[in-house]
Design a protein around this motif. Structure first.
Motif, PDB file in Angstrom:
ATOM      1  N   UNK A 180       0.828  -1.203   0.000  1.00 31.17           N
ATOM      2  CA  UNK A 180       0.000   0.000   0.000  1.00 31.17           C
ATOM      3  C   UNK A 180       0.863   1.253   0.000  1.00 31.17           C
ATOM      4  N   UNK A 181       1.951   1.243   0.764  1.00 31.78           N
ATOM      5  CA  UNK A 181       2.855   2.399   0.774  1.00 31.78           C
ATOM      6  C   UNK A 181       3.529   2.567  -0.584  1.00 31.78           C
ATOM      7  N   UNK A 182       3.997   1.467  -1.169  1.00 34.67           N
ATOM      8  CA  UNK A 182       4.703   1.561  -2.457  1.00 34.67           C
ATOM      9  C   UNK A 182       3.769   2.061  -3.556  1.00 34.67           C
ATOM     10  N   UNK A 183       2.490   1.781  -3.450  1.00 33.31           N
ATOM     11  CA  UNK A 183       1.505   2.259  -4.423  1.00 33.31           C
ATOM     12  C   UNK A 183       1.156   3.736  -4.227  1.00 33.31           C
ATOM     13  N   UNK A 184       1.444   4.286  -3.059  1.00 32.15           N
ATOM     14  CA  UNK A 184       0.969   5.625  -2.732  1.00 32.15           C
ATOM     15  C   UNK A 184      -0.438   5.619  -2.170  1.00 32.15           C
ATOM     16  N   UNK A 185      -0.927   4.446  -1.782  1.00 28.99           N
ATOM     17  CA  UNK A 185      -2.259   4.330  -1.192  1.00 28.99           C
ATOM     18  C   UNK A 185      -2.276   4.919   0.215  1.00 28.99           C
ATOM     19  N   UNK A 186      -1.161   4.781   0.939  1.00 30.87           N
ATOM     20  CA  UNK A 186      -1.064   5.280   2.305  1.00 30.87           C
ATOM     21  C   UNK A 186       0.219   6.094   2.471  1.00 30.87           C
ATOM     22  N   UNK A 187       0.301   6.803   3.571  1.00 37.39           N
ATOM     23  CA  UNK A 187       1.463   7.637   3.868  1.00 37.39           C
ATOM     24  C   UNK A 187       2.679   6.801   4.224  1.00 37.39           C
ATOM     25  N   UNK A 188       2.494   5.823   5.145  1.00 33.80           N
ATOM     26  CA  UNK A 188       3.675   5.113   5.629  1.00 33.80           C
ATOM     27  C   UNK A 188       3.284   3.771   6.246  1.00 33.80           C
ATOM     28  N   UNK A 189       4.125   2.751   5.989  1.00 38.78           N
ATOM     29  CA  UNK A 189       4.043   1.471   6.689  1.00 38.78           C
ATOM     30  C   UNK A 189       5.234   1.379   7.628  1.00 38.78           C
ATOM     31  N   UNK A 190       4.990   1.065   8.886  1.00 38.76           N
ATOM     32  CA  UNK A 190       6.066   1.070   9.885  1.00 38.76           C
ATOM     33  C   UNK A 190       6.102  -0.260  10.622  1.00 38.76           C
ATOM     34  N   UNK A 191       7.268  -0.590  11.151  1.00 38.49           N
ATOM     35  CA  UNK A 191       7.398  -1.800  11.951  1.00 38.49           C
ATOM     36  C   UNK A 191       6.401  -1.767  13.101  1.00 38.49           C
ATOM     37  N   UNK A 192       5.844  -2.908  13.410  1.00 35.55           N
ATOM     38  CA  UNK A 192       4.820  -2.971  14.447  1.00 35.55           C
ATOM     39  C   UNK A 192       5.318  -2.390  15.766  1.00 35.55           C
ATOM     40  N   UNK A 193       6.575  -2.635  16.105  1.00 31.51           N
ATOM     41  CA  UNK A 193       7.121  -2.165  17.375  1.00 31.51           C
ATOM     42  C   UNK A 193       7.241  -0.646  17.417  1.00 31.51           C
ATOM     43  N   UNK A 194       7.321  -0.001  16.253  1.00 32.96           N
ATOM     44  CA  UNK A 194       7.481   1.451  16.183  1.00 32.96           C
ATOM     45  C   UNK A 194       6.170   2.173  15.894  1.00 32.96           C
ATOM     46  N   UNK A 195       5.116   1.410  15.686  1.00 32.30           N
ATOM     47  CA  UNK A 195       3.844   1.957  15.205  1.00 32.30           C
ATOM     48  C   UNK A 195       3.286   3.038  16.134  1.00 32.30           C
ATOM     49  N   UNK A 196       3.097   2.725  17.399  1.00 34.29           N
ATOM     50  CA  UNK A 196       2.496   3.683  18.324  1.00 34.29           C
ATOM     51  C   UNK A 196       3.335   4.942  18.454  1.00 34.29           C
ATOM     52  N   UNK A 197       4.651   4.776  18.541  1.00 35.99           N
ATOM     53  CA  UNK A 197       5.536   5.923  18.695  1.00 35.99           C
ATOM     54  C   UNK A 197       5.496   6.850  17.497  1.00 35.99           C
TER      55      UNK A 197
END
Length: 267
Positions: A180-197
């Motif tokens: 989804x990120x590579x398509x430009x569908x979303x802003x950013x995909x992040x590692x699960x451990x870093x998601x909340x931060x």
């Protein structure tokens, strides 16, 4: 500020300038009955007077939203029957999506897990969509003989082009967060451990920004997708008139001249 409404299917918390709306039916993967979208709309109507300057929408548990809640309805329920679907979409789901589009503050959709059906529409309506890498997006409608809703047929071609939009809607396949990120569908995909931060840091950054200007940017982008270039130029001039008279614009200009970081108050 009026008393915060109470809810059954969502939670709403305002911490300083950051509001967080959490879809709260984890036992059903946050599947969304019409009631949930009615409660979301009530929350959106209350928020502008709350002191919040940014809204984060997320899901409780391991899902963002698995779609409309079909469980317990005979033969897959009223939501899959024409008249019932029309009523739910025109009275609850659709008006809530419009209310979200018209909210005068930036919206972050923090997609912590599956975002399917109407849940995908809600997730992709954010100005910034941050997804955990374990999350995915699914236009599930065709898999049960239905058509996309919640604004999906308007949003998807504009986000990723016709070819990829048709792939999502006609093949009904999962789109993982990184794709989804590579398509430009979303802003950013992040590692699960870093998601909340990362969501918290982005929310704070937007909360410290000039809220009036951000709200006008939201409105301007939405309108520009439906009007001519000439109309957009005129709209930008009108919006700049409003923004230019704001206290934040005055602070921004003063800070520039004084070579310091501006302190915006959202006014």
């Amino acid at each position: 500020m009026s008393t915060q409404p109470s809810f059954e299917t969502i939670r709403l918390a305002v911490d300083g300038a950051v509001a967080t709306l959490t879809l709260n039916r984890p036992e059903r993967l946050n599947a969304a009955p019409p009631q949930m979208f009615g409660e979301i709309r009530t929350a959106l109507q209350w928020l502008p007077g709350s002191g919040a300057r940014v809204l984060v929408i997320t899901g409780e548990g391991r899902a963002f939203c698995s779609g409309a809640d079909l469980q317990g309805r005979a033969l897959a329920g009223n939501l899959t029957r024409g008249a019932g679907a029309f009523k739910a979409l025109t009275e609850q789901y659709g008006p809530t999506m419009l209310a979200l589009a018209e909210l005068p503050m930036p919206v972050i959709c923090a997609v912590n897990g599956v975002a399917a059906g109407i849940g995908a529409s809600l997730a992709l309506a954010g100005d910034f969509v941050v997804a955990a890498k374990a999350a995915y997006f699914l236009e599930a409608f065709v898999n049960i003989g239905l058509v996309p809703d919640g604004g999906a047929t308007w949003m998807l071609p504009r986000l990723v082009g016709k070819a990829r939009a048709m792939q999502m809607m006609m093949l009904g396949e999962r789109i993982p967060a990184e794709q989804a990120e590579s398509w430009g569908l979303i802003y950013k995909a992040v590692d699960d451990a870093e998601f909340q931060g990362q969501v918290a840091a982005l929310a704070q950054r937007l909360a410290n920004a000039p809220t009036l200007a951000l709200g006008l940017i939201r409105k301007g982008v939405a309108r520009s997708l439906q009007q001519t270039y000439a109309e957009t130029l005129q709209m930008e001039a009108a919006h700049q008139h409003v923004a230019g008279d704001s206290a934040d614009a005055a602070e921004g200009g003063a800070a520039f001249l004084e070579k310091r970081k501006p302190v915006f108050k959202g006014e």
